[in-house]
Design an enzyme around this catalytic site. Structure first.
Site, short mmCIF file in Angstrom:
data_model
loop_
_atom_site.label_atom_id
_atom_site.label_comp_id
_atom_site.label_asym_id
_atom_site.label_seq_id
_atom_site.Cartn_x
_atom_site.Cartn_y
_atom_site.Cartn_z
N GLY A 1 0.64 -1.09 -0.02
CA GLY A 1 0.00 -0.01 0.03
C GLY A 1 0.90 1.14 0.01
O GLY A 1 2.29 1.39 -0.22
N ALA A 2 0.13 2.34 0.21
CA ALA A 2 0.95 3.57 0.18
C ALA A 2 0.21 4.84 1.22
O ALA A 2 -0.90 4.50 1.49
CB ALA A 2 0.84 4.25 -1.32
N GLY B 1 0.82 9.18 2.23
CA GLY B 1 0.92 10.42 1.77
C GLY B 1 2.36 10.73 1.20
O GLY B 1 2.75 11.33 0.50
N VAL C 1 4.53 0.98 1.14
CA VAL C 1 4.95 0.00 1.93
C VAL C 1 5.08 -1.26 1.02
O VAL C 1 4.04 -1.58 0.18
CB VAL C 1 3.99 -0.14 3.10
N LYS D 1 8.86 0.25 4.54
CA LYS D 1 8.45 1.47 4.12
C LYS D 1 9.39 2.42 3.71
O LYS D 1 10.56 2.60 4.13
CB LYS D 1 7.78 2.19 5.68
N ASP E 1 -2.06 8.58 16.02
CA ASP E 1 -2.94 8.55 14.59
C ASP E 1 -3.62 7.03 14.79
O ASP E 1 -3.41 6.27 13.75
CB ASP E 1 -2.21 8.64 13.35
#
Length: 349
Positions: A24-25, A27, A31, A51, A145
């Protein structure tokens, strides 16, 4: 699921790791699933999630300082229920870090694809995450987060990931004036307003929102308009109609407006059930790296975990045989593996 790398390309190396597939990605980076280039493996529990920083970003001194802080935070919070940091290099031409790979979906993807979790699974999930947060807070770090996309559901239990915007209790945020880092819908009132310091109770508020999502399939502050989401959060006006009565009191306690009125992470773990020595069912590794126990996930989540594990094994076998990974599924994850940060402070009505 995993996303195949472009076919016909030579193996891509990041430090000592060979990239196998895209997870995935976010901002600022991507990864990838990876394994050590010198010891290829088909065992998902010996693989890592690497990452890397986007190639089009300028990696200046401030950026490397932030990246080093992420590495420090990930190394500091090495404990039950947290994806363990394996390796990192903030001084490489393109900085990177590697954490243990968790063969399973994020909580966000699991709920989208398999529906809300049953009460026993939510209780076990909450106890595990609260125990992990208690460990994070014990070493004076805030996650800042916590959201469904940052909780991975492995066969042996959940893992908290991505400390990219984590911060020590006494640290000064390395952000510009007016910048809010976090995820709308899963942020605390004090985080959004900026009038009060973000504290451990802020992570607990986010945990309450995450558990409400897991139990109902809907965020407690969900609204089609961002301004309405912000307004509801700063008033702690949560919609918990879909949250089962068995766990609603705990969620309500976490979502209190006043940080001083919220329980600690350790108290949440106790309210939801004995977290145990292994992080509330987060699981331990047996000999050879295999999961030693099965977490009480519903069948839909276990099926997704099996799919992730099988895809990772296929990628590892392809690498070990010297072949590429072009035949892996091309379907990307339903939700990002890694978070994105808000780039501006939302207008508070």
């Amino acid at each position: 699921m995993l996303e195949a790398l472009p076919p016909g390309q030579p193996p891509t190396l990041v430090g000592p790791y060979r990239l196998l597939a895209r997870l995935g990605a976010g901002g600022m980076g991507e990864v990838h699933l990876a394994c050590r280039a010198d010891t290829p493996t088909a065992d998902p529990y010996r693989m890592v999630a690497v990452k890397t920083v986007r190639s089009d970003l300028e990696v200046d001194g401030d950026f490397r300082t932030r990246f080093r802080r992420e590495i420090t935070a990930a190394r500091t919070v090495d404990g039950p229920g947290v994806a363990r940091l394996v390796d990192a290099d903030a001084d490489a031409p393109s900085p990177w870090l590697a954490t243990e790979y968790v063969p399973g979906p994020s909580l966000a993807e699991a709920v989208v694809r398999a529906g809300a979790l049953p009460v026993p699974a939510v209780r076990a999930l909450g106890a595990a995450l609260a125990t992990a947060l208690a460990g994070v807070h014990a070493v004076k770090v805030l996650h800042r987060d916590l959201k469904p996309a940052n909780v991975l559901l492995g066969p042996a239990g959940p893992r908290l990931i991505d400390f990219g915007i984590a911060q020590a209790f006494e640290a000064t945020a390395l952000t510009s004036t007016g910048l809010v880092v976090g995820s709308p819908g899963f942020m605390s009132p004090e985080h959004l307003e900026g009038s009060r310091a973000v504290v451990p109770a802020s992570d607990v508020f986010c945990l309450g929102a995450v558990l409400a999502f897991a139990a109902s399939g809907r965020g407690p502050f969900h609204d089609d308009e961002m301004a309405a989401v912000v307004y509801r959060i700063i008033r702690a006006d949560a919609d918990l109609d879909g949250v089962p009565e068995e766990i609603r009191p705990v969620v309500e306690h976490c979502l209190r407006l006043d940080p001083a009125g919220r329980p600690t992470a350790a108290e949440v773990a106790a309210l939801l059930g004995d977290g145990g020595d292994d992080g509330g069912g987060a699981g331990e590794r047996g000999a050879g790296g295999a999961a030693a126990e099965v977490f009480p996930w519903p069948g839909g989540v276990l099926s997704l975990c099996a799919s992730y594990g099988e895809a990772a094994r296929e990628a590892g076998e392809a690498a070990a045989s010297g072949a590429g990974v072009a035949d892996l599924p091309t379907l990307g994850p339903v939700v990002p593996y890694s978070p994105t940060a808000m780039t501006g402070r939302p207008v508070v009505p």
